[in-house]
Design a protein around this motif. Structure first.
Motif, short mmCIF file in Angstrom:
data_model
loop_
_atom_site.label_atom_id
_atom_site.label_comp_id
_atom_site.label_asym_id
_atom_site.label_seq_id
_atom_site.Cartn_x
_atom_site.Cartn_y
_atom_site.Cartn_z
N ALA A 74 23.40 27.55 52.49
CA ALA A 74 22.27 27.46 53.42
C ALA A 74 21.48 26.18 53.14
O ALA A 74 21.28 25.79 51.98
CB ALA A 74 21.36 28.67 53.27
N ASN A 75 21.07 25.53 54.21
CA ASN A 75 20.21 24.36 54.12
C ASN A 75 18.88 24.73 54.79
O ASN A 75 18.76 24.68 56.01
CB ASN A 75 20.85 23.16 54.82
N ILE A 76 17.90 25.14 53.99
CA ILE A 76 16.66 25.72 54.52
C ILE A 76 15.65 24.64 54.86
O ILE A 76 15.37 23.75 54.07
CB ILE A 76 16.07 26.72 53.51
N ARG A 77 15.09 24.74 56.07
CA ARG A 77 14.09 23.77 56.54
C ARG A 77 12.67 24.29 56.38
O ARG A 77 11.73 23.52 56.26
CB ARG A 77 14.35 23.43 58.00
N ASP A 78 12.50 25.61 56.42
CA ASP A 78 11.15 26.17 56.31
C ASP A 78 11.24 27.58 55.75
O ASP A 78 12.03 28.40 56.23
CB ASP A 78 10.47 26.20 57.68
N TYR A 79 10.42 27.84 54.72
CA TYR A 79 10.37 29.18 54.13
C TYR A 79 9.14 29.96 54.60
O TYR A 79 9.02 31.14 54.31
CB TYR A 79 10.32 29.07 52.60
N PHE A 80 8.19 29.28 55.26
CA PHE A 80 6.95 29.89 55.71
C PHE A 80 6.23 30.60 54.55
O PHE A 80 5.77 31.74 54.66
CB PHE A 80 7.18 30.87 56.87
N ARG A 81 6.12 29.90 53.44
CA ARG A 81 5.52 30.48 52.24
C ARG A 81 4.02 30.74 52.40
O ARG A 81 3.45 31.57 51.70
CB ARG A 81 5.76 29.56 51.04
N GLU A 82 3.37 30.03 53.33
CA GLU A 82 1.93 30.23 53.55
C GLU A 82 1.63 31.66 54.03
O GLU A 82 0.53 32.17 53.80
CB GLU A 82 1.40 29.22 54.56
N LEU A 83 2.58 32.28 54.67
CA LEU A 83 2.36 33.64 55.17
C LEU A 83 2.13 34.63 54.03
O LEU A 83 1.42 35.62 54.18
CB LEU A 83 3.55 34.11 56.00
N VAL A 84 2.73 34.35 52.88
CA VAL A 84 2.62 35.26 51.74
C VAL A 84 1.17 35.35 51.25
O VAL A 84 0.74 36.36 50.71
CB VAL A 84 3.54 34.80 50.59
N ASN A 85 0.41 34.29 51.47
CA ASN A 85 -0.97 34.25 50.99
C ASN A 85 -1.96 34.92 51.93
O ASN A 85 -3.15 34.98 51.64
CB ASN A 85 -1.40 32.78 50.77
N ASP A 86 -1.49 35.42 53.06
CA ASP A 86 -2.37 36.06 54.04
C ASP A 86 -1.67 37.34 54.51
O ASP A 86 -0.70 37.30 55.27
CB ASP A 86 -2.60 35.11 55.22
N LEU A 87 -2.17 38.49 54.07
CA LEU A 87 -1.49 39.76 54.37
C LEU A 87 -1.42 40.04 55.86
O LEU A 87 -0.39 40.50 56.37
CB LEU A 87 -2.19 40.91 53.65
N ASP A 88 -2.52 39.78 56.57
CA ASP A 88 -2.51 40.03 58.02
C ASP A 88 -1.45 39.18 58.70
O ASP A 88 -0.72 39.65 59.59
CB ASP A 88 -3.88 39.74 58.62
N ALA A 89 -1.35 37.91 58.30
CA ALA A 89 -0.35 37.02 58.88
C ALA A 89 1.05 37.50 58.53
O ALA A 89 1.96 37.49 59.36
CB ALA A 89 -0.56 35.59 58.38
N ALA A 90 1.25 37.95 57.29
CA ALA A 90 2.56 38.44 56.86
C ALA A 90 2.97 39.68 57.65
O ALA A 90 4.11 39.80 58.10
CB ALA A 90 2.55 38.73 55.37
N TYR A 91 2.04 40.63 57.83
CA TYR A 91 2.35 41.84 58.58
C TYR A 91 2.73 41.51 60.02
O TYR A 91 3.67 42.08 60.58
CB TYR A 91 1.17 42.80 58.56
N LEU A 92 1.97 40.58 60.63
CA LEU A 92 2.31 40.19 62.00
C LEU A 92 3.66 39.49 62.05
O LEU A 92 4.44 39.68 62.99
CB LEU A 92 1.22 39.27 62.56
N GLY A 93 3.93 38.67 61.04
CA GLY A 93 5.22 38.00 60.97
C GLY A 93 6.36 39.00 60.92
O GLY A 93 7.37 38.84 61.62
N PHE A 94 6.22 40.04 60.12
CA PHE A 94 7.25 41.08 60.05
C PHE A 94 7.37 41.81 61.39
O PHE A 94 8.49 42.20 61.79
CB PHE A 94 6.95 42.07 58.93
N TYR A 95 6.26 41.99 62.08
CA TYR A 95 6.29 42.60 63.41
C TYR A 95 7.09 41.73 64.38
O TYR A 95 7.93 42.23 65.14
CB TYR A 95 4.87 42.82 63.91
N PHE A 96 6.84 40.42 64.34
CA PHE A 96 7.59 39.51 65.22
C PHE A 96 9.09 39.58 64.92
O PHE A 96 9.92 39.57 65.82
CB PHE A 96 7.09 38.08 65.05
#
Length: 243
Positions: A74-96
């Motif tokens: 795998a050649n990863i371009r984005d891990y979206f690690r900022e989401l881990v620091n915001d629970l609301d954002a992470a929960y919405l991300g999992f919903y998406f």
């Protein structure tokens, strides 16, 4: 004979299997939603360890067998690690992710949904757009991409483009003030109608470029809550946490 293929995509789900392996679901640009096995991905130091988590976006090299895929590199371009620091954002991300996993199909053209996922996760990482608005934009655009969006550009009865002020969830669209007297619906602001029209018609890349008033946000929330309940017949587990 199997062969190696390279796809661009995003990991939607990851599930441990056996002692060291994972089974992942990837939404790809080339082949829609696919399932792949990542052998040894749970071993400490594995090159696939970080590449087999939800939200990961990049290129995946897969071995295509008769009935399944195996992840090679795998050649990863984005891990979206900022989401881990915001629970609301992470929960919405999992919903998406769960929304896309439910709607998307293998060997189907899912390029627009993949773009929507990527842009929506980027929007969640920003502080300039309320997360509630990001969710509403995602929901409306996602169901529009899948052919179930409402009709909001002319009256569904007389087809006029004037005085469009009544939104009917049951009828799946908007009515002028005269025709709206005959249908069950809610009166909405012009600004709310403009917002609905903008989300439905605007390319995904330009979606997350605006905010709305508190009054418009409340009308959008009411519309989408009722619309989703009426047309999306699925109980998303992620929403049990986020609400």
């Amino acid at each position: 004979m199997g062969q190696s293929v390279i796809v661009m995509g995003m990991v939607l789900t990851a599930m441990p299997i056996s002692e060291y392996d994972k089974r992942i679901t990837i939404l790809t640009k080339e082949r829609g939603k696919i399932t792949a096995f990542a052998r040894g991905a749970r071993r400490p130091g594995s090159q696939l360890l970080a590449a087999t988590n939800p939200f990961v976006f990049g290129e995946f090299e897969l071995y295509e067998g008769r009935s399944s895929y195996n992840l090679l590199k795998a050649n990863i371009r984005d891990y979206f690690r900022e989401l881990v620091n915001d629970l609301d954002a992470a929960y919405l991300g999992f919903y998406f992710m769960e929304f896309a996993e439910y709607y998307c199909q293998e060997n189907n053209d899912e390029k627009e949904m993949l773009k929507l996922l990527y842009q929506s996760l980027r929007a969640l990482e920003k502080t300039s757009i309320p997360k509630e608005l990001v969710r509403l934009i995602f929901e409306l655009k996602a169901i529009t991409i899948n052919g179930e969006g409402p009709s909001v550009f002319s009256c569904m009865e007389c087809h006029t483009g004037e005085e469009l002020s009544i939104f009917s969830v049951k009828r799946g669209g908007i009515f002028c003030s005269r025709c709206g007297q005959k249908v069950p619906g809610m009166r909405i602001l012009d600004s709310t109608r403009y917002t609905l029209q903008y989300i439905i018609s605007t390319p995904v890349e330009k979606l997350y470029s605006f905010t709305v008033s508190a009054e418009v946000l409340e009308e959008l929330k009411r519309i989408m809550k009722e619309y989703m309940a009426c047309y999306v017949h699925h109980d998303f587990k992620s929403l049990q946490i986020f609400g």
